[in-house]
Design a protein around this motif. Structure first.
Motif, PDB file in Angstrom:
ATOM      1  N   ARG A 286       0.895  -1.296   0.016  1.00 15.60           N
ATOM      2  CA  ARG A 286       0.065  -0.074  -0.059  1.00 15.60           C
ATOM      3  C   ARG A 286       0.750   1.413   0.198  1.00 15.60           C
ATOM      4  O   ARG A 286       2.009   1.248   0.500  1.00 15.60           O
ATOM      5  N   ASN A 287       0.456   2.416  -0.580  1.00 22.51           N
ATOM      6  CA  ASN A 287       1.244   3.466  -0.591  1.00 22.51           C
ATOM      7  C   ASN A 287       1.412   4.019   0.889  1.00 22.51           C
ATOM      8  O   ASN A 287       0.706   4.202   1.793  1.00 22.51           O
ATOM      9  N   GLY A 288       2.627   4.296   0.979  1.00 32.03           N
ATOM     10  CA  GLY A 288       3.206   4.792   2.369  1.00 32.03           C
ATOM     11  C   GLY A 288       3.515   3.742   3.259  1.00 32.03           C
ATOM     12  O   GLY A 288       4.046   3.874   4.365  1.00 32.03           O
ATOM     13  N   ASP A 289       3.175   2.481   3.150  1.00 35.89           N
ATOM     14  CA  ASP A 289       3.442   1.301   4.053  1.00 35.89           C
ATOM     15  C   ASP A 289       4.642   0.442   3.512  1.00 35.89           C
ATOM     16  O   ASP A 289       4.771   0.530   2.359  1.00 35.89           O
ATOM     17  N   THR A 290       5.321   0.384   4.585  1.00 35.67           N
ATOM     18  CA  THR A 290       6.596  -0.756   4.281  1.00 35.67           C
ATOM     19  C   THR A 290       6.595  -2.039   4.760  1.00 35.67           C
ATOM     20  O   THR A 290       6.289  -2.292   5.913  1.00 35.67           O
ATOM     21  N   ILE A 291       6.427  -3.045   3.925  1.00 35.90           N
ATOM     22  CA  ILE A 291       6.452  -4.361   4.251  1.00 35.90           C
ATOM     23  C   ILE A 291       7.725  -4.993   4.313  1.00 35.90           C
ATOM     24  O   ILE A 291       8.275  -4.809   3.354  1.00 35.90           O
ATOM     25  N   HIS A 292       8.156  -5.729   5.380  1.00 33.76           N
ATOM     26  CA  HIS A 292       9.440  -6.363   5.357  1.00 33.76           C
ATOM     27  C   HIS A 292       9.092  -7.751   5.063  1.00 33.76           C
ATOM     28  O   HIS A 292       8.890  -8.838   5.568  1.00 33.76           O
ATOM     29  N   TRP A 293       9.614  -7.963   3.676  1.00 36.01           N
ATOM     30  CA  TRP A 293       9.646  -9.374   3.135  1.00 36.01           C
ATOM     31  C   TRP A 293      10.629 -10.269   3.442  1.00 36.01           C
ATOM     32  O   TRP A 293      11.786  -9.856   3.301  1.00 36.01           O
ATOM     33  N   GLY A 294      10.384 -11.201   4.023  1.00 39.84           N
ATOM     34  CA  GLY A 294      11.506 -12.330   4.733  1.00 39.84           C
ATOM     35  C   GLY A 294      11.746 -13.247   3.456  1.00 39.84           C
ATOM     36  O   GLY A 294      11.242 -14.359   3.660  1.00 39.84           O
ATOM     37  N   VAL A 295      12.601 -12.896   2.505  1.00 39.38           N
ATOM     38  CA  VAL A 295      12.811 -14.089   1.493  1.00 39.38           C
ATOM     39  C   VAL A 295      13.790 -15.111   2.055  1.00 39.38           C
ATOM     40  O   VAL A 295      14.884 -14.797   2.598  1.00 39.38           O
ATOM     41  N   ASP A 296      13.345 -16.315   2.232  1.00 38.40           N
ATOM     42  CA  ASP A 296      14.226 -17.152   2.791  1.00 38.40           C
ATOM     43  C   ASP A 296      14.995 -17.911   2.021  1.00 38.40           C
ATOM     44  O   ASP A 296      15.898 -17.916   1.902  1.00 38.40           O
ATOM     45  N   GLU A 297      14.227 -18.945   1.563  1.00 34.71           N
ATOM     46  CA  GLU A 297      14.969 -19.958   0.724  1.00 34.71           C
ATOM     47  C   GLU A 297      14.552 -20.286  -0.598  1.00 34.71           C
ATOM     48  O   GLU A 297      13.412 -20.067  -0.794  1.00 34.71           O
ATOM     49  N   LEU A 298      15.305 -20.759  -1.576  1.00 36.76           N
ATOM     50  CA  LEU A 298      14.787 -20.883  -3.146  1.00 36.76           C
ATOM     51  C   LEU A 298      14.148 -22.591  -2.886  1.00 36.76           C
ATOM     52  O   LEU A 298      14.615 -23.430  -2.221  1.00 36.76           O
ATOM     53  N   ILE A 299      12.875 -22.599  -3.281  1.00 35.96           N
ATOM     54  CA  ILE A 299      12.146 -23.814  -3.125  1.00 35.96           C
ATOM     55  C   ILE A 299      12.028 -24.580  -4.175  1.00 35.96           C
ATOM     56  O   ILE A 299      11.188 -25.792  -4.379  1.00 35.96           O
ATOM     57  N   GLY A 300      11.989 -24.005  -5.455  1.00 37.87           N
ATOM     58  CA  GLY A 300      11.969 -24.676  -6.618  1.00 37.87           C
ATOM     59  C   GLY A 300      12.417 -23.967  -7.933  1.00 37.87           C
ATOM     60  O   GLY A 300      12.507 -22.520  -8.027  1.00 37.87           O
ATOM     61  N   ASN A 301      12.659 -24.658  -8.860  1.00 41.66           N
ATOM     62  CA  ASN A 301      13.270 -24.095 -10.156  1.00 41.66           C
ATOM     63  C   ASN A 301      12.194 -24.930 -11.333  1.00 41.66           C
ATOM     64  O   ASN A 301      12.167 -26.059 -11.368  1.00 41.66           O
ATOM     65  N   TRP A 302      11.893 -23.819 -12.134  1.00 37.92           N
ATOM     66  CA  TRP A 302      10.774 -24.409 -13.537  1.00 37.92           C
ATOM     67  C   TRP A 302      11.187 -23.786 -14.599  1.00 37.92           C
ATOM     68  O   TRP A 302      11.936 -22.507 -14.661  1.00 37.92           O
ATOM     69  N   TRP A 303      11.463 -24.352 -15.763  1.00 40.36           N
ATOM     70  CA  TRP A 303      11.892 -24.215 -17.110  1.00 40.36           C
ATOM     71  C   TRP A 303      10.703 -24.063 -18.078  1.00 40.36           C
ATOM     72  O   TRP A 303      10.065 -25.039 -18.054  1.00 40.36           O
ATOM     73  N   ARG A 304      10.637 -23.260 -19.060  1.00 39.08           N
ATOM     74  CA  ARG A 304       9.773 -23.105 -19.964  1.00 39.08           C
ATOM     75  C   ARG A 304      10.870 -23.091 -21.380  1.00 39.08           C
ATOM     76  O   ARG A 304      11.608 -22.183 -21.731  1.00 39.08           O
ATOM     77  N   PRO A 305      10.691 -24.352 -22.191  1.00 43.51           N
ATOM     78  CA  PRO A 305      11.646 -24.538 -23.063  1.00 43.51           C
ATOM     79  C   PRO A 305      11.619 -23.737 -24.482  1.00 43.51           C
ATOM     80  O   PRO A 305      12.435 -23.317 -25.001  1.00 43.51           O
ATOM     81  N   ASN A 306      10.198 -23.155 -24.718  1.00 42.99           N
ATOM     82  CA  ASN A 306       9.911 -22.461 -25.747  1.00 42.99           C
ATOM     83  C   ASN A 306       8.629 -21.410 -25.439  1.00 42.99           C
ATOM     84  O   ASN A 306       8.422 -21.243 -24.410  1.00 42.99           O
ATOM     85  N   TYR A 307       8.146 -20.819 -26.238  1.00 42.69           N
ATOM     86  CA  TYR A 307       7.128 -19.944 -26.061  1.00 42.69           C
ATOM     87  C   TYR A 307       5.775 -20.472 -25.805  1.00 42.69           C
ATOM     88  O   TYR A 307       4.801 -19.754 -25.963  1.00 42.69           O
ATOM     89  N   GLU A 308       5.466 -21.807 -25.722  1.00 49.19           N
ATOM     90  CA  GLU A 308       4.200 -22.625 -25.308  1.00 49.19           C
ATOM     91  C   GLU A 308       4.296 -22.660 -24.056  1.00 49.19           C
ATOM     92  O   GLU A 308       5.066 -22.489 -23.093  1.00 49.19           O
ATOM     93  N   PRO A 309       2.857 -22.868 -23.535  1.00 50.02           N
ATOM     94  CA  PRO A 309       2.893 -22.998 -21.993  1.00 50.02           C
ATOM     95  C   PRO A 309       3.415 -23.986 -21.165  1.00 50.02           C
ATOM     96  O   PRO A 309       3.750 -23.817 -19.876  1.00 50.02           O
TER      97      PRO A 309
ATOM     98  N   GLN B 112       5.461 -25.930 -18.660  1.00 48.09           N
ATOM     99  CA  GLN B 112       6.774 -25.728 -17.772  1.00 48.09           C
ATOM    100  C   GLN B 112       7.319 -27.118 -17.243  1.00 48.09           C
ATOM    101  O   GLN B 112       6.458 -27.757 -17.066  1.00 48.09           O
ATOM    102  N   TYR B 113       8.548 -27.125 -16.977  1.00 47.07           N
ATOM    103  CA  TYR B 113       9.149 -28.246 -16.514  1.00 47.07           C
ATOM    104  C   TYR B 113       9.941 -28.167 -15.236  1.00 47.07           C
ATOM    105  O   TYR B 113      10.808 -27.236 -15.203  1.00 47.07           O
ATOM    106  N   PRO B 114       9.936 -28.873 -14.411  1.00 48.61           N
ATOM    107  CA  PRO B 114      11.013 -28.754 -13.152  1.00 48.61           C
ATOM    108  C   PRO B 114      12.340 -29.102 -13.479  1.00 48.61           C
ATOM    109  O   PRO B 114      13.191 -29.512 -12.579  1.00 48.61           O
TER     110      PRO B 114
END
Length: 150
Positions: free
Chosen positions: A55-78, A80-82
């Motif tokens: 929200r405008n004026g509010d500061t939220i402290h986002w706690g980005v902890d860990e990477l939990i996954g990777n997904w790849w899109r090989p081409n421009y089609e829908p 995606q694969y892990p």
């Protein structure tokens, strides 16, 4: 290749939930954004979450902890694969999913035309028809964490 980062989690009624943006009745997506080449992905995710849900004026402290996954899109089609399919040398998109801790209390501004939904893990599990292949596998990705409820 496009690199995007996303994911946000919350606890409700002592059950882990995932915050999703809902468009219409059947399209769900994780909050996130594209990362420009050379940009720090953690800072980009924090900035994107603040721009999308802050929200405008509010500061939220986002706690980005860990990477939990990777997904790849090989081409421009829908699809995606892990994993990167063996016949692909340069995937078109790489999505990285992060566990993001929220503060005990926060107020969000939801983008126009979207609803903010807190989906419990049991609803996401094995429900790719309702949530798609990436979101429906979040319970498996998050199962390696022990949740302590105070």
């Amino acid at each position: 290749a496009v690199v995007s980062t996303q994911s946000t989690g919350v606890h409700e009624h002592n059950l882990p939930h995932v915050l999703l943006l809902q468009l219409g009745t059947s399209f769900f997506k994780l909050p996130g954004c594209e990362v420009r080449p050379g940009e720090d992905e953690i800072e980009a995710l924090k900035n994107c979450l603040s721009e999308t849900l802050g929200r405008n004026g509010d500061t939220i402290h986002w706690g980005v902890d860990e990477l939990i996954g990777n997904w790849w899109r090989p081409n421009y089609e829908p699809p995606q694969y892990p994993y990167i399919p063996p016949h692909i040398t340069k995937p078109k998109e790489h999505r990285r999913l992060f566990l993001v801790r929220l503060p005990d209390k926060a107020m969000f501004a939801v983008p126009r035309n979207y609803k903010l939904v807190a989906a419990p893990l049991f609803e996401l599990y094995d429900n790719s028809n309702g949530y798609g292949p990436v979101i429906s596998t979040l319970p498996q990705s998050l199962s390696r964490f022990n949740y302590v409820y105070a």
